[in-house]
Design an enzyme around this catalytic site. Structure first.
Site, PDB file in Angstrom:
ATOM      1  N   HIS A   1      -8.671   0.270   0.300  1.00 54.93           N
ATOM      2  CA  HIS A   1      -9.153  -0.528  -0.927  1.00 54.93           C
ATOM      3  C   HIS A   1     -10.681  -0.808  -0.571  1.00 54.93           C
ATOM      4  O   HIS A   1     -10.798  -1.768  -0.932  1.00 54.93           O
ATOM      5  CB  HIS A   1      -8.258  -0.851  -0.206  1.00 54.93           C
ATOM      6  CG  HIS A   1      -6.222  -0.699   0.308  1.00 54.93           C
ATOM      7  ND1 HIS A   1      -5.839  -0.256  -0.260  1.00 54.93           N
ATOM      8  CD2 HIS A   1      -5.877  -0.716   1.547  1.00 54.93           C
ATOM      9  CE1 HIS A   1      -4.919  -0.287  -0.417  1.00 54.93           C
ATOM     10  NE2 HIS A   1      -4.835   0.287   0.940  1.00 54.93           N
TER      11      HIS A   1
ATOM     12  N   SER B   1       1.335  -1.526   0.499  1.00 56.10           N
ATOM     13  CA  SER B   1       0.243  -0.349  -0.170  1.00 56.10           C
ATOM     14  C   SER B   1       0.993   1.194   0.101  1.00 56.10           C
ATOM     15  O   SER B   1       1.718   1.146  -1.351  1.00 56.10           O
ATOM     16  CB  SER B   1      -0.974   0.472   0.951  1.00 56.10           C
ATOM     17  OG  SER B   1      -1.762   1.017   1.061  1.00 56.10           O
TER      18      SER B   1
END
Length: 426
Positions: free
Chosen positions: A206, A93
């Site tokens: 996400h 990420s």
């Protein structure tokens, strides 16, 4: 010297008060990196990292630049002081932005401001208070995804969405979405034996609920100038290397809404024969996610691992196999300006494969890297630069960096005998 390996950068959640403090006292390059970060952000990021309070450090808009800054500082020790060079890089990420920064695709000041704004946008999404996330331990990602799909499909107006947001391993998945949907999925999965742990975040990272923040982040990304990568960076969304700088903005925008697929990164790494990794950043969360039987992982933030990396760096020969790998990485990253297929095949593909096969053979046999091997790699670079149309200025810069990174007083001269593929190039 550690053989062909990857470097990994962790994401948000790995921050802690005191991160980097001892390191900055031991390494001037770390102290200088933190001062650079303070200046870029107009705040004392180092004080917040070293002294807290944890409530302020954990805020998304503070945690992200703090984790990135420490990752870059550790990379500078790893590369400049220890002389290591990765075969590839990847990040979880937020860590993907750190990886791109260390590869040279984003300048450090730009990266700091980018993740600061990314954090602000994510913090804004959290303020809505409608989202939640939970870690699911036990079932495979496919099983978790099936439950999420059933719950989301049961609500046609899109007000109860839950999705898989992180595939961390075959045994750990994270889900994200509307609070009620996440709660329902958690109950169903718990009933089937999963260990479900609610995460201390209020934003559904996400997931499709982050689309408004992603759209705003796209505007920020459009103002960033991306440079050439000095080694391959593998996307944590696709498990494949970034092909060129034009892909970066779109992939980083998608990073707010699309799931992280860490097993795909590990699968790619295995496919190119990389069986070791170094985690650069606070903690060792990525080391703990790695399959212990298939990968050897060292965490910079672990004292024993750090000592091993330092000791290994001091055992290097005059020439190491990492020098050949570095030449291959440079050849890959240099921009191509020549679209003649025949010339490209002869001047880039053929010599590249020759050096790649040489490096593989040396690694398998354990044979010491000799000057003749280095000359072959440099001849390959010379051919790639000429064929791809690389400017003299860029060539000089890359050779100088190559020499500096490996502590060499000079690079061996390439003779005509080292250039078997150069004769018929136009």
């Amino acid at each position: 010297m550690l053989n062909k390996h990857a470097i990994w950068f962790p994401g948000q959640g790995s921050q802690r008060v005191g991160m980097g403090k001892t390191l900055s006292e031991r390494h001037p390059v770390v102290k200088a990196t933190m001062e650079e970060a303070n200046e870029a952000l107009g705040m004392r990021l180092d004080s917040l990292m070293y002294e807290g309070p944890i409530t302020e450090l954990t805020r998304t808009d503070n945690a992200q630049p703090a984790i990135l800054a420490l990752g870059v500082a550790m990379y500078r020790v790893y590369s400049r002081e220890w002389g290591y060079l990765p075969a590839m890089a990847a990040g979880h990420s937020l860590g993907e932005i750190t990886a791109l920064t260390c590869a040279g695709a984003i300048t450090f000041p730009d990266a700091l401001r980018l993740v600061r704004r990314r954090g602000e946008l994510m913090q804004g999404a959290a303020a809505a208070g409608i989202g939640a996330m939970a870690a699911v331990n036990g079932p495979s990602p496919d099983v978790v995804a099936k439950v999420c799909l059933e719950i989301s499909a049961g609500c046609t107006d899109g007000s109860r969405i839950v999705v898989v947001s992180n595939m961390n391993s075959e045994r750990q998945t994270v889900i994200s979405g509307h609070k009620e949907a996440v709660h329902e999925a958690s109950e169903r999965l718990s009933a089937h034996g999963a260990a479900v742990i609610p995460l201390q975040v209020s934003a559904p990272f996400h997931s499709p609920l982050m689309a408004p923040a992603a759209a705003q982040f796209a505007e920020v990304l459009s103002r960033v100038s991306f440079g050439e990568m000095e080694f391959p960076v593998v996307s944590s969304l696709t498990g494949l290397p970034f092909g060129n700088t034009a892909e970066i903005a779109g992939m980083l925008e998608r990073g707010l809404t699309d799931p992280v697929n860490w097993p795909a990164v590990l699968a790619f790494q295995k496919s190119i024969g990389v069986a070791a990794a170094v985690e650069l950043g606070p903690g060792n969360v990525l080391k703990r996610l790695a399959p212990s039987d298939a990968l050897r992982v060292f965490a910079f933030d672990d004292k024993e691992d750090e000592a091993h990396l330092v000791a290994a760096s001091r055992q290097t020969d005059a020439y190491s196999i990492d020098l050949l790998n570095r030449c291959l990485a440079i050849a890959t990253c240099v921009r191509n300006r020549n679209w003649n297929k025949a010339e490209y095949e002869q001047g880039v593909v053929s010599p590249y494969h020759g050096v790649q096969q040489l490096a593989d053979r040396l690694r398998e046999t354990g044979e010491q890297v000799a000057e003749a091997h280095v000359r072959q790699a440099l001849a390959m670079l010379e051919s790639v630069f000429r064929t791809k149309g690389t400017s003299a200025e860029e060539q000089e810069r890359r050779y100088a960096r190559l020499q500096g990174e490996f502590g060499l007083r000079g690079l061996p001269s390439v003779s005509p005998a080292d250039r078997p593929y150069a004769g018929s190039l136009v």
